[in-house]
Enzyme design. Structure first.
Site, PDB file in Angstrom:
ATOM      1  N   LYS A   1       4.036  -0.105  10.379  1.00 56.20           N
ATOM      2  CA  LYS A   1       4.072   1.094   9.541  1.00 56.20           C
ATOM      3  C   LYS A   1       3.407   2.271  10.245  1.00 56.20           C
ATOM      4  O   LYS A   1       3.859   3.411  10.135  1.00 56.20           O
ATOM      5  CB  LYS A   1       3.392   0.814   8.203  1.00 56.20           C
ATOM      6  CG  LYS A   1       3.629   1.921   7.176  1.00 56.20           C
ATOM      7  CD  LYS A   1       2.882   1.658   5.885  1.00 56.20           C
ATOM      8  CE  LYS A   1       3.448   0.512   5.111  1.00 56.20           C
ATOM      9  NZ  LYS A   1       2.802   0.373   3.766  1.00 56.20           N
TER      10      LYS A   1
ATOM     11  N   ARG B   1       5.533 -13.107   9.195  1.00 60.94           N
ATOM     12  CA  ARG B   1       6.194 -11.837   8.926  1.00 60.94           C
ATOM     13  C   ARG B   1       7.456 -11.729   9.762  1.00 60.94           C
ATOM     14  O   ARG B   1       7.672 -12.494  10.702  1.00 60.94           O
ATOM     15  CB  ARG B   1       5.256 -10.666   9.238  1.00 60.94           C
ATOM     16  CG  ARG B   1       4.901 -10.542  10.704  1.00 60.94           C
ATOM     17  CD  ARG B   1       3.882  -9.441  10.944  1.00 60.94           C
ATOM     18  NE  ARG B   1       4.394  -8.150  10.533  1.00 60.94           N
ATOM     19  CZ  ARG B   1       3.654  -7.065  10.412  1.00 60.94           C
ATOM     20  NH1 ARG B   1       2.346  -7.121  10.649  1.00 60.94           N
ATOM     21  NH2 ARG B   1       4.185  -5.916  10.058  1.00 60.94           N
TER      22      ARG B   1
ATOM     23  N   GLU C   1       0.866  -1.183   0.000  1.00 62.47           N
ATOM     24  CA  GLU C   1       0.000   0.000   0.000  1.00 62.47           C
ATOM     25  C   GLU C   1       0.899   1.228   0.000  1.00 62.47           C
ATOM     26  O   GLU C   1       1.798   1.332   0.849  1.00 62.47           O
ATOM     27  CB  GLU C   1      -0.913   0.017   1.222  1.00 62.47           C
ATOM     28  CG  GLU C   1      -1.879   1.188   1.208  1.00 62.47           C
ATOM     29  CD  GLU C   1      -2.808   1.220   2.409  1.00 62.47           C
ATOM     30  OE1 GLU C   1      -3.604   2.190   2.512  1.00 62.47           O
ATOM     31  OE2 GLU C   1      -2.739   0.299   3.249  1.00 62.47           O
TER      32      GLU C   1
END
Length: 578
Positions: free
Chosen positions: A283, A273, A47
């Site tokens: 983020k 992850r 994104e």
């Protein structure tokens, strides 16, 4: 400076592939038995609402690596469905980061916004098939009636609207007739499903926000779960590889694809992850660090962003080697940042020219050398390769040494400079301290030394043993530089153990030394160049460098000084990711 030697990471001999590779190999073997083969087409779908970080590097290496290994393709597709947080700046930075890591994507750059019209058409099809409806309640009301693990959800009073009414309302939503938040489009699945995500999830919301690509064309935007699988299907993705938090999204991913009966049906596969000690990889929290000015920006060398790591002096080879070594698993783990730092030191050791720099200078005057006298020696860029590339070092009457390399009252086994003690100036000569000059405050400001003229180049012609060797720079030829000493941004292994993670910021994560001196071979060093300052660490030229204003960033020390300062040999990795 000589060109760096190539140093590419390799998988350790005999090491098994990750579970996704093994799955593809198995799929291919079954396909070959039927006279076919498995096509591999992956995608990396960031994104564009921030900069990529080291965790994204793991996904990049995995997706592009699988495509390369199996002769397939990998798309770079921006998940740009949230216009309020997305910017072209982030798009460009992500493209730069992926290329810097050494990967190119197939054909062209893809965007979820490329498919807004198709996605809208798919949504109309679901409405026509009685599988989607417009809900005119607020998101708060919808959440309140969704239920939970113990309680089923409640049907919306709008769930029974006719196909015609839903089509009309959805078209008017697109046309901009309604205010933000007044209606949403929901999939009609099962409000009593044990899987809460299948309880009529929202597909579209009204949001008047300027999109970085489509401008003001749209005022309704698709939710990620709706755009995700359909974008994969449109592009012909075969293996949609996601991080582990998307495991519970998988049934919805497949429900949408099955409900539309699209000709291509990708498979979603999840992996753990990256979680790294002494680091924050959320983020949202990285955005907070930037917004609250705890760091100077997304590319601050203390940030775990790829832009920050690159500016600090990390190499793509070190990051690729790290991602290869930690592997790919299906279980969350906490990986020791020391593994990343080890991969970095290993790579920089193979590629970095050795040069001399003095960060905290103390002047040395060689009394028995004539004013204006000068000796010039060839010094190798790599002491282990004396026949390799060299540069000139100039020995003059006045030189700079590191302040920490002198002790007026030396400790036992002190092999550096002290009154009456002799040391070797690396590639220069042997000098003995014969005097100390102090200011009115009793601080040492200058050393008086003598040199042995027969020791040019740092040899001892009579065979006497000189245990100490220190680095130095000629005062006459030295080039002034600013050096920024970067350290870990957080003081604790898990900064997120407390709600206010900023309380664990390391106040010593940056020290700026404006009055440093480097040898003249670095006078024309360009931004991005990497060197080893002998006996100090690895450094990179910062983009702030200008003519006659060198700026160096410390990439990492020669040894794990952090572990030593914490009184241990270093932390061990947690879990199976290391």
């Amino acid at each position: 400076m000589p060109a760096p030697e190539p140093h590419a990471p390799e998988r350790p001999e005999g090491a098994p592939g990750n579970f996704i590779e093994e799955r593809i190999v198995t799929e291919n073997a079954a396909a070959v038995a039927q006279g076919g083969s498995v096509r591999v087409h992956t995608r990396f779908p960031p994104e564009p609402n921030g900069f990529l970080h080291i965790g994204h590097a793991k996904s990049i290496c995995l997706n592009f690596g699988l495509a390369k290994e199996f002769g397939g393709k990998c798309n770079l597709r921006f998940d740009d469905t949230n216009p309020e947080t997305e910017e072209t700046l982030f798009v460009r930075s992500i493209e730069e980061d992926v290329r810097w890591l050494g990967f190119e994507w197939s054909d062209h750059t893809y965007y979820a916004s490329d498919y807004f019209e198709q996605l809208y058409g798919f949504a109309v099809r679901l409405i026509e098939n009685g599988k989607a409806y417009v809900d005119s309640r607020s998101l708060e009301e919808i959440r309140a009636t969704r239920g939970d693990f113990y309680k089923p959800g409640e049907d919306s009073p709008n769930r029974g609207r006719s196909v015609e009414e839903n089509l009309d309302l959805f078209a008017r939503m697109r046309a901009g007739e309604f205010p933000d938040g007044s209606h949403v489009l929901r999939a009609k699945i099962d409000m009593a499903s044990p899987d809460v995500k299948l309880r009529d999830p929202v597909m579209y919301r009204i949001r008047r926000a300027h999109h970085h690509r489509t401008g003001d064309t749209w005022c309704i935007y698709p939710m990620y779960d709706w755009a995700h699988g359909q974008s994969d299907a449109i592009e012909g993705i075969t293996h949609s590889i996601c991080t582990l938090e998307f495991v519970n999204h998988r049934p919805l991913y497949h429900w949408f694809l099955d409900a539309l009966a699209l000709p291509h049906h990708p498979e979603q596969i999840e992996f753990a992850r990256l979680n790294l000690t002494f680091t924050v990889l959320s983020k949202r929290k990285l955005q907070e660090l930037v917004a609250q000015k705890h760091v100077a920006g997304w590319d601050d060398p203390r940030m775990p962003t790829l832009a920050g790591l690159r500016r600090r002096g990390y190499t793509k080879e070190a990051i690729q080697a790290f991602c290869e070594r930690i592997g790919v698993s299906t279980r969350d783990s906490l990986v020791d940042v020391a593994l990343l730092e080890h991969a970095l030191r290993e790579d920089l050791n193979a590629r970095s020219p050795r040069v001399m720099a003095v960060l905290r200078p103390l002047k040395v005057v060689i009394e028995n050398m004539e004013e204006g006298a000068e000796q010039v020696f060839d010094a190798p860029y790599d002491p282990e390769k004396p026949d390799g590339p060299t540069r000139k070092v100039h020995l003059t009457r006045e030189v700079w040494i590191e302040r920490d390399d002198f002790a007026e009252v030396p400790a036992k086994k002190w092999f550096r400079l002290a009154p009456g003690q002799e040391v070797r100036l690396r590639s220069g000569c042997l000098v003995k301290c014969v005097g100390v000059v102090k200011n009115d405050q009793g601080e040492v400001t200058e050393l008086r030394c003598t040199w042995d003229p027969a020791s040019g180049g740092g040899t001892s012609p009579d065979g006497r043993k000189v245990k100490g060797t220190i680095h130095w720079v000629s005062a006459k030829h030295a080039v002034k530089a600013e050096v920024r000493l970067y350290d870990r941004l957080f003081r604790v292994e898990n900064p997120l153990k407390d709600e206010d993670y900023t309380q664990h910021l390391n106040p010593a994560s940056l020290e700026v030394l404006p009055e440093c001196f480097v040898e003249p071979s670095l006078a024309d060093a360009k931004a991005g160049a990497r060197v080893q300052f002998e006996r100090i660490g690895y450094f990179a030229v910062d983009p702030d460098t200008r003519p006659r204003k060198l700026v160096f960033n410390r990439t990492i020390g020669l040894k794990d000084s952090w572990a030593l300062s914490q009184g241990s040999a270093g932390h061990q990795a947690k879990g199976d990711g290391a």
